[in-house]
Design a protein around this motif. Structure first.
Motif, mmCIF file in Angstrom:
data_model
loop_
_atom_site.group_PDB
_atom_site.id
_atom_site.type_symbol
_atom_site.label_atom_id
_atom_site.label_comp_id
_atom_site.label_asym_id
_atom_site.label_seq_id
_atom_site.Cartn_x
_atom_site.Cartn_y
_atom_site.Cartn_z
ATOM 1 N N PHE A 196 9.629 0.875 0.068
ATOM 2 C CA PHE A 196 8.223 1.256 0.222
ATOM 3 C C PHE A 196 8.135 2.279 1.344
ATOM 4 N N THR A 206 -3.815 9.286 2.435
ATOM 5 C CA THR A 206 -4.100 7.978 1.841
ATOM 6 C C THR A 206 -5.380 8.063 1.007
ATOM 7 N N PRO A 245 5.778 5.824 3.110
ATOM 8 C CA PRO A 245 4.502 6.550 3.132
ATOM 9 C C PRO A 245 4.613 7.849 2.331
ATOM 10 N N THR A 270 0.800 -1.232 0.000
ATOM 11 C CA THR A 270 0.000 0.000 0.000
ATOM 12 C C THR A 270 0.832 1.281 0.000
ATOM 13 N N GLN A 271 2.165 1.152 0.015
ATOM 14 C CA GLN A 271 2.965 2.382 0.107
ATOM 15 C C GLN A 271 3.582 2.754 -1.235
ATOM 16 N N ALA A 300 -1.086 4.863 0.100
ATOM 17 C CA ALA A 300 -0.445 6.177 0.228
ATOM 18 C C ALA A 300 -0.679 6.973 -1.047
#
Ligand code: NAP
Ligand code: MG
Length: 502
Positions: A26, A34, A28, A18-19, A50
């Motif tokens: 990876f 987000t 943020p 998800t980053q 992110a």
């Protein structure tokens, strides 16, 4: 499989990255922002990812710029070997990637298993092989001089991709750029960023150097726009709508970066009186209904000879109404949901537009009735009889939505086929050899399919003319797009006068 191993498999199978991927890590987003990513089957949330802002694009471009000198000077065969290893890793993770792509986009799992994932691996493999086979040349100039051409990578390449084939387009964009020695900053579509982040993970695993590839999901109007404007980006390549294509050209003007555009299409699909109707039916259903019609090369305009239009339409409606629409993860499903609620609404709006202009809805035109699909982005296969000048025959609907026009003469069929602003893919069905080659010559498009539709291959140039954009993906053509020629002149003969002879 024992319980412990199965748990490990399940964990890996369901892992979602998800980053942002910047400089080989990876991380943020600098702002901490987000964005929710949804599953179009039921609009449930899959993940919060992110969201890259301008500061993150700056970081990604700096990482790519720092990686460029070593990457571009690495032996081409070594760059190729990394791409080949990535292709192997994609195959080793095929089921996980197929599932992730189905969850994020709504593509039926049988498509992601048999088309999206294998084609992604095949594209990385093709360009892995290409890396050390793309050569410069020697030009036969006047006596006493040697003139040779180097093909040099352009530097940092920005890549903006759409949501319709996010995994496959990651390979189409990245593989040739990397093979040629460029470094990449890719902005996936905000709706479907998951599979490109999974590819980033595999790239790190197989040993791509840090910074060679950076993946920064973000909003188009913010992250995409800024990437297209960025002074340290030497080339921007874009797949998406014609409207945003024009924005990209404007944004690129500051540093005059190279631009490559793969935009929309309104694919003509002509059925002549001598066609093999069984083949036409199967081919035309694939042309429009594969991927719910969300393809720039979809055959979205059927143009059928008057002598067989009634028989054809009757059988085509029957075939389309038998398509199994449902949950993308069900291996029997042939058509899934559209990729977002906004897009479903846009497609449904075209049904009203068709009616207002006198179009006749022969099939579909609404969400399926089944209760299990009620929360998703589903639209039934839709067939509309319309006039060639109607908006539904001119504008890209980008859904399971096909129009039928009728013609009497070959000249009329050609005029209808060439009668939109687009020129990406076009096809026709005939057994007449002369007509086949005549039409292949006269159709205004980047790709032509004869007695087939929507064929693509990593070796075959892909792209359009007119409002469909410019530049070509695939094959040797795309290697030219991702390099620039440097012409080197050498005086090899001391007798050659350096100035006018006196
Ligand atoms: P789009 O708006 O052109 O988006 C494509 C990509 O460009 C996305 O990554 C998008 O980011 C980004 N973007 C949006 N605005 C931008 C800007 N000002 N500067 C730089 N990048 C920007 O296409 P869409 O909304 O996804 O789809 C709309 C229509 O485009 C479709 O219905 C279809 O007609 C056409 N389309 C064509 C293709 C194709 O394969 N040729 C693919 C997809 C769509 P976000 O994701 O944040 O918006
Ligand atoms: Mg999604």
């Amino acid at each position: 499989m024992n319980t412990a191993r199965s748990a490990e498999f399940d964990d890996r199978a369901s892992r979602i990255q998800t980053q942002l991927f910047i400089g080989g890590r990876f991380v943020p987003a600098q702002s901490g922002e987000t964005l929710a990513v949804l599953n179009p089957h039921d609009n449930s949330k899959l993940a919060d990812i992110a969201l890259a802002g301008k500061a993150d694009i700056d970081r990604a471009v700096s990482a790519a710029k720092a990686a460029f000198p070593a990457w571009s000077r690495m032996a081409a065969a070594d760059r190729g070997r990394l791409l080949l290893k990535l292709a192997d890793a994609i195959e080793a993770n095929a089921e996980r990637l197929a599932r992730l792509e189905s969850l994020d986009t709504g593509h039926p799992i049988r498509d992601t298993r048999f088309l999206d994932v294998p084609r992604t691996a095949a594209t990385f493999r093709y360009f892995g092989g290409m890396a050390d086979k793309f050569e410069g040349s020697v030009i036969p100039v006047e006596q006493g001089f040697l003139n040779y051409l180097l093909r040099e990578p352009v530097g940092v390449v920005g890549q903006v991709v759409p949501w319709n084939f996010p995994l496959m387009f990651t390979s189409w964009k990245m593989a040739p750029a990397l093979a040629a020695g460029n470094c990449v900053v890719m902005k996936p579509a905000e709706l479907t960023p998951l599979s490109s982040l999974a590819i980033a993970e595999l790239m790190a695993e197989v040993g791509f150097p840090d910074g060679v590839v950076n993946i920064v999901p973000g909003l188009g109007g913010v992250a995409g726009q800024y990437l297209a404007e960025h002074p340290d980006v030497s080339k921007i390549t874009f797949t998406g709508s014609t409207k945003i294509g024009r924005e990209i050209v404007r944004a690129s003007a500051g540093n005059l970066k190279k631009v490559q555009l793969e935009l929309g299409g309104k694919g003509a699909n002509i059925v002549f009186e001598d066609a093999n109707l069984d083949a036409v039916l199967q081919g035309s259903a694939f042309a429009i209904f594969h991927n719910q019609g969300q393809a720039c090369i979809a055959g979205s305009r059927l143009i059928v000879h008057r002598s067989l239009v009634d028989a054809f339409t009757e059988r085509f409606v029957r075939l389309a109404s038998s398509i199994r629409v449902g949950d993308p993860l069900d291996p029997n499903t042939e058509m899934g949901p559209l990729t977002s609620p906004q897009h479903r609404d846009r497609v449904l709006a075209y049904i009203d537009i068709a009616r207002e202009e006198g179009g006749e809805i022969l099939l579909g035109g609404k969400p399926p009735a089944h209760a299990s699909l009620a929360n998703g982005c589903y639209v039934e296969p839709t067939i509309v009889r319309a006039k060639p000048t109607d908006r539904v025959c001119q504008e890209e609907v980008f859904g399971p939505f096909v129009t039928i026009n009728t013609f009497d003469t070959e000249a009329e069929a050609l005029a209808i086929a060439n009668g939109t602003e687009y020129g990406l893919g076009a096809g026709f069905w005939t057994r007449d050899l002369q007509r086949a080659h005549r039409l292949a010559r006269d159709i205004r498009s980047g790709m032509v399919w004869i007695n087939t539709y929507k064929r693509v291959n990593p070796g075959s140039p892909f792209g359009g003319v007119g409002a469909s954009g410019y530049g070509r993906e695939m094959g040797f053509d795309v290697m030219r797009e991702y390099t620039q020629a440097k012409s080197v002149w050498v005086n090899v003969d001391a007798q050659t006068p350096p100035w006018y002879p006196r």
